[in-house]
Motif scaffolding. Structure first.
Motif, PDB file in Angstrom:
ATOM      1  N   HIS A  33      -0.513 -65.679 -10.115  1.00 37.65           N
ATOM      2  CA  HIS A  33       0.008 -64.524 -10.834  1.00 37.65           C
ATOM      3  C   HIS A  33       1.516 -64.398 -10.635  1.00 37.65           C
ATOM      4  O   HIS A  33       2.019 -64.593  -9.543  1.00 37.65           O
ATOM      5  CB  HIS A  33      -0.684 -63.245 -10.344  1.00 37.65           C
ATOM      6  CG  HIS A  33      -0.283 -62.049 -11.140  1.00 37.65           C
ATOM      7  ND1 HIS A  33      -0.604 -61.908 -12.466  1.00 37.65           N
ATOM      8  CD2 HIS A  33       0.428 -60.956 -10.804  1.00 37.65           C
ATOM      9  CE1 HIS A  33      -0.109 -60.769 -12.912  1.00 37.65           C
ATOM     10  NE2 HIS A  33       0.520 -60.172 -11.928  1.00 37.65           N
ATOM     11  N   ILE A  86      -4.529 -62.085 -21.874  1.00 35.71           N
ATOM     12  CA  ILE A  86      -3.600 -63.199 -22.029  1.00 35.71           C
ATOM     13  C   ILE A  86      -3.046 -63.146 -23.455  1.00 35.71           C
ATOM     14  O   ILE A  86      -3.725 -63.479 -24.410  1.00 35.71           O
ATOM     15  CB  ILE A  86      -4.314 -64.542 -21.760  1.00 35.71           C
ATOM     16  CG1 ILE A  86      -4.886 -64.538 -20.343  1.00 35.71           C
ATOM     17  CG2 ILE A  86      -3.360 -65.704 -21.963  1.00 35.71           C
ATOM     18  CD1 ILE A  86      -5.484 -65.828 -19.882  1.00 35.71           C
ATOM     19  N   VAL A 165      -0.765 -61.932 -18.737  1.00 33.15           N
ATOM     20  CA  VAL A 165      -0.150 -63.245 -18.898  1.00 33.15           C
ATOM     21  C   VAL A 165       0.418 -63.306 -20.307  1.00 33.15           C
ATOM     22  O   VAL A 165      -0.262 -62.978 -21.265  1.00 33.15           O
ATOM     23  CB  VAL A 165      -1.204 -64.370 -18.727  1.00 33.15           C
ATOM     24  CG1 VAL A 165      -0.549 -65.729 -18.902  1.00 33.15           C
ATOM     25  CG2 VAL A 165      -1.898 -64.267 -17.389  1.00 33.15           C
ATOM     26  N   SER A 196       4.386 -59.848 -14.823  1.00 38.95           N
ATOM     27  CA  SER A 196       3.332 -60.665 -15.418  1.00 38.95           C
ATOM     28  C   SER A 196       3.687 -62.149 -15.371  1.00 38.95           C
ATOM     29  O   SER A 196       4.840 -62.532 -15.186  1.00 38.95           O
ATOM     30  CB  SER A 196       3.081 -60.225 -16.858  1.00 38.95           C
ATOM     31  OG  SER A 196       4.282 -60.189 -17.543  1.00 38.95           O
ATOM     32  N   THR A 197       2.675 -62.956 -15.543  1.00 39.15           N
ATOM     33  CA  THR A 197       2.849 -64.397 -15.602  1.00 39.15           C
ATOM     34  C   THR A 197       3.390 -64.758 -16.982  1.00 39.15           C
ATOM     35  O   THR A 197       3.015 -64.134 -17.967  1.00 39.15           O
ATOM     36  CB  THR A 197       1.492 -65.091 -15.410  1.00 39.15           C
ATOM     37  OG1 THR A 197       0.811 -64.464 -14.346  1.00 39.15           O
ATOM     38  CG2 THR A 197       1.646 -66.570 -15.162  1.00 39.15           C
TER      39      THR A 197
END
Ligand code: ATP
Ligand code: MG
Lengths: 287, 264
Positions: A33, A86, A165, A196-197
């Motif tokens: 993460h 995502i 994500v 966030s990723t």
């Protein structure tokens, strides 16, 4: 536990026909993460195919994808919910704008999440400010905007779902250098604020080198490198064989070094190159 | 996936039939249909069947490919068969049964007729690319220009439409994926909800289709396209020996069928 875990993922387009095409061939991958992962690879290497698996738009021909330990393709509901976790921004996202106003278009995602009126409003304002779209534009038609503005509205449309994500396919393709820089800094800003990723797909080494913490190199449906930028760019020869190049600052640093300028360590961003040159010059003056 | 739909069943290959001039194939296809529709005896049907099978063998078409093409028509075929079976007057096969010997004969002949008709046109589209077909059609219809029929324009429109069908399908696929990524749902809900859900796909699709049309028009004009007047081709269609041979064969078959019809 890794946030995203990809196990033996393969994807075959049009299986069993004369047009059969293995686009991804058994890849494994783990990400934590909050990482900023750059994905590069030549045309047709399978980057877009891969990222469409991350939010279950494409189903694997074999292998699986775990998000926080759970198979994203387990049920119909999980396939649906993963799209809010995502967020995927497609290549040339400006061509999917369809609402009458910018506001309504950004609100499309949150609306599909069945959020309340107030919540949607709040998210649209937040997303628009992340990508630098002024509230004056909210009532305009998306078709009236410039290409770069459209692109930012489209990105806001995904950010408004507040995904954990964020995956972007070539977000800077076809923009001028200033537009590129703005979008990249918007993305970095977003990541810093929300933690966030981010997955960033790009053709351009320079783009990826500027901001990525880890680089994944795709080649013919396989992953060739998966490492820190300096480690990847140390393989200039292999990259060139794959039809990729090392970033311009690295090339410049290499030739300066060859000319005898003392330059330390790996260089792959413009900033680092500038610092190194200044340092080298400063050191020369002192001597 | 949408892309897997094949449009027109053209299958590139290099058989004699593939190499024939599209005009020859179109004309012979019409001759074939005429023969088929005036066949009224088992002998005539047998001849058409033999003809079809030999051309299929020549162009290396697998029968399974034709059967696939017949699938969507199964209901129509079944319906025609049943109607002919039950509503043809004649001698019943058993006292009091509604089915007659004549009915069976008619039903079988009707099925044969439909299947052969499909097979014939299938051979044409299987061995001739859409572009060749429109080119051939344009040349064949050329005499209509005298009647002020815009032959060139119509055929240009046809080839452009054919050219852009795969592009539009690909684009639809892409836009659908993009909207799905924003949580759009095309699979659940009632009919009205589903129709509404298509709006986010149709709007961008139309916008981009118009943009493409605009760009194409500019691109064509900037390369001096100004309609069919005085336009030459890169690959002009040329009749070859094989075409002459095919025409003679076609004429013989047609004559044979007319004689058969008169004699029997
Ligand atoms: N819908 C599709 N149907 C069939 N084949 C496809 C489809 N999409 C992609 N492919 C094929 O799969 C391979 C990988 O394509 P992909 O789009 O993932 O490449 P990419 O790395 O994103 O390339 P680019 O940098 O050009 O965007 C290519 O060879 C492509 O031709
Ligand atoms: Mg791509």
């Amino acid at each position: 536990m890794p946030e995203i875990k990809v196990e033996g993922l393969s994807h075959v387009y049009s299986p069993g026909t004369p047009f059969e095409k293995v686009a991804i061939d058994g890849i494994d991958l783990e990400t934590e993460h909050g990482e900023l992962v750059g994905i590069i690879g030549h045309t047709g290497s399978g980057k877009s195919t891969f990222i469409q698996h991350l939010n279950a738009l494409l189903q694997p021909s074999s292998g699986r994808i775990l998000y926080n330990g759970e198979d994203i393709n387990a049920t119909k509901a999980s396939r649906r919910n993963i799209k809010y976790k995502i967020g995927l921004v497609f290549q040339y996202p400006e061509y999917q704008l369809f609402e009458e106003t910018v506001f309504a278009d950004i609100a499309f995602g949150p609306k599909n999440m069945k959020l309340g009126e107030e919540e949607i409003r709040e998210r649209v304002y937040e997303a628009a400010s992340f990508v630098g779209i002024d509230q004056d534009y909210f009532d305009k038609s998306p078709l009236e905007l410039s290409g770069g503005q459209k692109r930012r509205v489209a990105i806001a449309g995904v950010i408004a779902m507040r995904p954990d994500v964020l995956v972007l396919d070539e977000p800077t393709a076809g923009l001028d250098p200033e537009g590129c820089r703005q979008i990249l800094s918007n993305i970095c800003e977003y990541r810093k604020e929300t933690g966030s990723t981010v997955f960033l797909v790009s053709h351009s080494m320079d783009t990826v080198a500027e901001i990525a913490e880890r680089i994944i190199v795709f080649n013919n449906g396989n992953i060739s490198f998966n490492a820190k930028p300096e480690e990847v760019f140390a393989h200039a020869k292999e990259l060139e064989d794959m039809g990729l190049s090392v970033p311009a600052p690295t090339l410049i640093a290499e030739s300066l070094k060859a000319k005898g300028l003392p330059i330390d360590g790996p260089v792959y961003t413009h900033e680092k190159l500038l610092n190194e040159i200044l340092k080298a010059k400063g050191a020369n003056k002192d001597a | 996936m949408l892309k897997d739909i094949t449009l027109g069943q053209y299958f590139p290959s290099n058989t004699v039939v593939h190499r024939l001039d599209p005009r020859t194939k179109i004309v012979l296809c019409i001759v074939y249909i005429i023969c088929l529709f005036q066949a009224n005896t088992w002998l005539a049907y047998g001849l058409v069947l033999a003809l079809t099978l030999s051309v299929m063998a020549l162009s290396k078409i697998r029968p399974s490919a034709i059967l696939k093409g017949l699938k969507p028509l199964i209901i129509i075929i079944a319906l025609t068969c049943l109607l002919n079976l039950f509503y043809t007057k004649g001698t019943p096969i058993r006292e009091g049964w509604p089915i007659t010997y004549e009915g069976i004969e008619r039903a079988v002949q009707m099925i044969l007729r439909i299947v052969l008709l499909i097979a014939g046109t299938f051979i044409l589209t299987y061995t001739t690319s859409p572009i060749e077909l429109t080119d051939g059609l344009e040349l064949l219809l050329n005499p209509l220009k005298r009647l002020k029929f815009p032959v060139h324009e119509v055929s240009m429109m046809m080839s452009l439409a054919l050219r852009f069908i795969p592009t539009l399908i690909e684009e639809t696929d892409k836009i659908m994926s993009a909207q799905k990524a924003r949580g759009a749902d095309f699979e659940s809900g009632n009919l009205i909800q589903r129709a509404k859900a298509l709006l986010p796909v149709l709007v961008p699709l139309f916008v981009s289709a118009f943009r493409r049309a605009d760009e194409l028009a500019v691109a064509m004009e900037s390369r001096c396209y100004h309609g069919g007047e005085g336009r030459t081709r890169m690959n002009p269609l040329k009749m070859k020996k094989a075409d002459a041979f095919a025409f003679i064969l076609g004429a013989l078959v047609l004559a044979g069928f007319i004689i058969l019809r008169i004699l029997l």
